[in-house]
Design an enzyme around this catalytic site. Structure first.
Site, PDB file in Angstrom:
ATOM      1  N   MET A 119       3.979  41.112 -41.460  1.00  0.00           N
ATOM      2  CA  MET A 119       5.554  40.894 -41.374  1.00  0.00           C
ATOM      3  C   MET A 119       5.881  40.674 -39.340  1.00  0.00           C
ATOM      4  O   MET A 119       6.687  39.947 -39.169  1.00  0.00           O
ATOM      5  CB  MET A 119       5.996  41.420 -41.626  1.00  0.00           C
ATOM      6  CG  MET A 119       6.317  41.472 -43.297  1.00  0.00           C
ATOM      7  SD  MET A 119       7.935  41.180 -43.941  1.00  0.00           S
ATOM      8  CE  MET A 119       8.190  42.515 -43.496  1.00  0.00           C
ATOM      9  N   GLY A 120       4.784  41.031 -38.420  1.00  0.00           N
ATOM     10  CA  GLY A 120       4.383  41.008 -37.378  1.00  0.00           C
ATOM     11  C   GLY A 120       5.584  41.901 -36.662  1.00  0.00           C
ATOM     12  O   GLY A 120       5.312  42.707 -37.409  1.00  0.00           O
ATOM     13  N   MET A 124       4.906  55.248 -38.373  1.00  0.00           N
ATOM     14  CA  MET A 124       5.064  54.216 -37.504  1.00  0.00           C
ATOM     15  C   MET A 124       5.523  53.013 -38.303  1.00  0.00           C
ATOM     16  O   MET A 124       5.070  52.924 -39.776  1.00  0.00           O
ATOM     17  CB  MET A 124       3.082  53.873 -36.819  1.00  0.00           C
ATOM     18  CG  MET A 124       3.537  54.570 -35.873  1.00  0.00           C
ATOM     19  SD  MET A 124       2.522  53.553 -34.830  1.00  0.00           S
ATOM     20  CE  MET A 124       2.455  55.109 -33.834  1.00  0.00           C
ATOM     21  N   HIS A 126      -0.730  48.822 -38.181  1.00  0.00           N
ATOM     22  CA  HIS A 126      -0.782  47.574 -38.089  1.00  0.00           C
ATOM     23  C   HIS A 126      -2.458  47.582 -37.579  1.00  0.00           C
ATOM     24  O   HIS A 126      -3.253  47.227 -37.749  1.00  0.00           O
ATOM     25  CB  HIS A 126       0.135  46.179 -37.528  1.00  0.00           C
ATOM     26  CG  HIS A 126       1.434  46.538 -38.234  1.00  0.00           C
ATOM     27  ND1 HIS A 126       1.962  46.601 -37.129  1.00  0.00           N
ATOM     28  CD2 HIS A 126       1.674  45.870 -39.880  1.00  0.00           C
ATOM     29  CE1 HIS A 126       3.559  46.032 -38.234  1.00  0.00           C
ATOM     30  NE2 HIS A 126       3.011  45.766 -38.860  1.00  0.00           N
ATOM     31  N   GLU A 168      -1.404  52.449 -46.676  1.00  0.00           N
ATOM     32  CA  GLU A 168      -0.969  53.809 -47.737  1.00  0.00           C
ATOM     33  C   GLU A 168       0.659  54.011 -47.510  1.00  0.00           C
ATOM     34  O   GLU A 168       1.481  54.449 -48.016  1.00  0.00           O
ATOM     35  CB  GLU A 168      -1.634  54.645 -47.514  1.00  0.00           C
ATOM     36  CG  GLU A 168      -3.394  54.863 -48.317  1.00  0.00           C
ATOM     37  CD  GLU A 168      -3.663  55.978 -48.643  1.00  0.00           C
ATOM     38  OE1 GLU A 168      -3.388  57.345 -47.691  1.00  0.00           O
ATOM     39  OE2 GLU A 168      -4.388  55.887 -49.710  1.00  0.00           O
ATOM     40  N   LYS A 169       1.147  53.348 -46.165  1.00  0.00           N
ATOM     41  CA  LYS A 169       2.737  53.694 -45.614  1.00  0.00           C
ATOM     42  C   LYS A 169       3.332  52.636 -46.693  1.00  0.00           C
ATOM     43  O   LYS A 169       4.350  53.386 -47.077  1.00  0.00           O
ATOM     44  CB  LYS A 169       2.815  52.966 -44.353  1.00  0.00           C
ATOM     45  CG  LYS A 169       4.476  52.512 -43.969  1.00  0.00           C
ATOM     46  CD  LYS A 169       5.305  53.361 -43.317  1.00  0.00           C
ATOM     47  CE  LYS A 169       6.184  53.299 -43.253  1.00  0.00           C
ATOM     48  NZ  LYS A 169       7.123  52.093 -43.383  1.00  0.00           N
ATOM     49  N   SER A 196       7.922  48.202 -37.959  1.00  0.00           N
ATOM     50  CA  SER A 196       8.252  47.266 -37.200  1.00  0.00           C
ATOM     51  C   SER A 196       9.733  48.181 -37.676  1.00  0.00           C
ATOM     52  O   SER A 196      10.473  47.201 -36.255  1.00  0.00           O
ATOM     53  CB  SER A 196       8.396  46.121 -38.221  1.00  0.00           C
ATOM     54  OG  SER A 196       7.160  46.272 -37.765  1.00  0.00           O
ATOM     55  N   GLN A 239      10.821  38.574 -50.528  1.00  0.00           N
ATOM     56  CA  GLN A 239      10.545  39.463 -50.685  1.00  0.00           C
ATOM     57  C   GLN A 239      11.395  40.294 -49.577  1.00  0.00           C
ATOM     58  O   GLN A 239      11.920  41.546 -50.641  1.00  0.00           O
ATOM     59  CB  GLN A 239       9.372  39.716 -49.737  1.00  0.00           C
ATOM     60  CG  GLN A 239       9.084  40.391 -48.179  1.00  0.00           C
ATOM     61  CD  GLN A 239       7.786  40.637 -48.619  1.00  0.00           C
ATOM     62  OE1 GLN A 239       6.724  39.763 -48.277  1.00  0.00           O
ATOM     63  NE2 GLN A 239       7.954  41.974 -47.503  1.00  0.00           N
ATOM     64  N   HIS A 294       2.365  47.330 -34.588  1.00  0.00           N
ATOM     65  CA  HIS A 294       2.566  48.864 -33.466  1.00  0.00           C
ATOM     66  C   HIS A 294       1.074  48.784 -34.226  1.00  0.00           C
ATOM     67  O   HIS A 294       0.232  48.337 -34.904  1.00  0.00           O
ATOM     68  CB  HIS A 294       3.967  49.623 -33.993  1.00  0.00           C
ATOM     69  CG  HIS A 294       3.673  49.624 -35.357  1.00  0.00           C
ATOM     70  ND1 HIS A 294       2.634  49.863 -36.559  1.00  0.00           N
ATOM     71  CD2 HIS A 294       4.744  49.366 -36.165  1.00  0.00           C
ATOM     72  CE1 HIS A 294       3.037  50.325 -38.201  1.00  0.00           C
ATOM     73  NE2 HIS A 294       4.595  49.377 -38.056  1.00  0.00           N
TER      74      HIS A 294
HETATM   75  P1  AMP Z   1       4.544  44.840 -42.404  1.00  0.00           P
HETATM   76  O1  AMP Z   1       4.020  44.139 -41.019  1.00  0.00           O
HETATM   77  O2  AMP Z   1       5.374  46.136 -42.227  1.00  0.00           O
HETATM   78  O3  AMP Z   1       4.575  44.127 -43.937  1.00  0.00           O
HETATM   79  O4  AMP Z   1       2.681  45.989 -42.554  1.00  0.00           O
HETATM   80  C1  AMP Z   1       1.596  44.963 -42.733  1.00  0.00           C
HETATM   81  C2  AMP Z   1       0.695  45.848 -43.109  1.00  0.00           C
HETATM   82  O5  AMP Z   1       0.366  47.168 -41.836  1.00  0.00           O
HETATM   83  C3  AMP Z   1       1.189  46.877 -44.652  1.00  0.00           C
HETATM   84  O6  AMP Z   1      -0.551  46.520 -45.759  1.00  0.00           O
HETATM   85  C4  AMP Z   1       1.941  48.341 -44.604  1.00  0.00           C
HETATM   86  O7  AMP Z   1       1.995  48.548 -44.772  1.00  0.00           O
HETATM   87  C5  AMP Z   1       0.340  48.142 -43.541  1.00  0.00           C
HETATM   88  N1  AMP Z   1       1.817  49.140 -42.609  1.00  0.00           N
HETATM   89  C6  AMP Z   1       2.675  49.512 -41.911  1.00  0.00           C
HETATM   90  N2  AMP Z   1       2.955  50.332 -41.284  1.00  0.00           N
HETATM   91  C7  AMP Z   1       1.629  51.320 -40.992  1.00  0.00           C
HETATM   92  C8  AMP Z   1       1.807  52.753 -41.009  1.00  0.00           C
HETATM   93  N3  AMP Z   1       2.308  53.565 -39.968  1.00  0.00           N
HETATM   94  N4  AMP Z   1       0.102  52.740 -41.397  1.00  0.00           N
HETATM   95  C9  AMP Z   1      -0.448  52.305 -41.848  1.00  0.00           C
HETATM   96  N5  AMP Z   1      -0.578  51.170 -42.120  1.00  0.00           N
HETATM   97  C10 AMP Z   1       0.746  50.956 -42.193  1.00  0.00           C
END
Ligand code: AMP
Length: 279
Positions: free
Chosen positions: A29-30, A184, A36, A148-149, A186, A60, A33
């Site tokens: 979702m941008g 980490m 990602h 796995e976050k 966003s 979502q 960090h």
């Molecule tokens: P998001 O942008 O939050 O939807 O995350 C996109 C992908 O990055 C998802 O598969 C998250 O689980 C993964 N992700 C987000 N934060 C972390 C993190 N700190 N460590 C590992 N993967 C992450």
């Protein structure tokens, strides 16, 4: 690095790839960090091409303020993706992904969707399933990478792939943390200074549970975490659960045949943070 905003041009570009080439896909979702970027790097090391998507998926979000305030840093994101060597970025609009029907498909994830995030964010996983399935249909990746976050999300995607017989391999990736232990996210960028300083407490509590789990067991671990947050003046516990990794059903006791994991959601001011740890 190529950037596409519409499905047709992305697909006609991907169709030009030799069928024997593997495609790794990393949905995001941008507000990118290092967490990602670790997924992107893993995908680059496994595949011939890596496609990342940046899309803040409206279906979502169960809270309109959360959707409105979600950080959007697109030019920085593109610079980071280019730097790590991502091949393709897909940045569709909501209209491109949903046409004029901004609703979710209803999924049956065999109950994985019911506890924790599913209970506190109604409809969240139908939104996740809808958009990830749509991305899979468009990109047809060989492998897709999930952190796995968001462990519950990872299990839900695996279940969707299994039940719907989708031809993609799901690759789990470790949680990437700040040097003080905070996972980490966003949303960390939205924390006030004092909440940012307080937030590593979440991981420290999880580590304490992990170290003492054999002696404490399930019920005492739950009480321990409840007590820790009751006396904290900046962090508010929403849930703490110990569950089986495969079913996400609450564990009642330590059973050697099950892999257990502790899951937590906490409010730091208005910002909701989640984390988990294997036990
Ligand atoms: P998001 O942008 O939050 O939807 O995350 C996109 C992908 O990055 C998802 O598969 C998250 O689980 C993964 N992700 C987000 N934060 C972390 C993190 N700190 N460590 C590992 N993967 C992450």
């Amino acid at each position: 690095m190529l950037v596409f905003e519409d499905i047709k041009s992305l697909q006609s570009h991907l169709a030009g790839y030799c069928q024997k080439k593997s495609i790794g896909f990393v949905p995001t979702m941008g507000a990118l960090h290092k967490g990602h970027l670790s997924l992107i790097n893993t995908s680059i090391s496994h595949n011939d091409y890596t496609v990342a998507s940046i899309f803040v998926n409206p279906t979502q979000f169960n809270n309109s303020n959360d959707l409105k305030n979600y950080p959007r840093t697109i030019s920085n994101d593109l610079a980071l993706l280019k730097e790590v060597g991502c091949d393709i970025v897909f940045i569709p609009t909501a209209a491109e992904m949903y046409k004029d029907n901004l609703t979710s498909e209803k999924f049956d994830f065999d109950g994985l969707e019911l506890p924790m995030e599913g209970a506190f964010r109604l409809g969240h996983f139908d939104g996740v399933g809808t958009i990830v399935k749509r991305f899979f249909q468009i990109i047809k990746p060989t492998r897709a990478y999930f952190g796995e976050k968001d462990f519950q999300q990872l299990q839900i995607i695996r279940k969707m792939v299994e039940k719907q017989k989708l031809k993609v391999q799901i690759v789990p990736c470790n949680i990437y943390r700040e040097s003080d232990g905070l996972a980490m996210s966003s949303r960390n960028a939205l924390l006030s200074k004092k909440h940012r300083l307080a937030a590593p407490f979440i991981y420290h509590v999880l580590k304490e549970i992990q170290s003492n789990f054999t002696e404490l067991g399930v019920a005492k671990s739950q009480q321990f975490v409840k007590n820790k947050f009751e006396t904290h003046n900046l962090l508010k516990l929403e849930y703490f659960e110990i569950a089986k990794e495969s079913t996400l059903l609450p564990a009642k006791s330590i059973t050697p045949q099950d892999n257990l994991r502790a899951f937590i959601a906490v409010f730091a001011g208005d910002i909701r943070l989640i984390d988990n740890i294997q036990l």
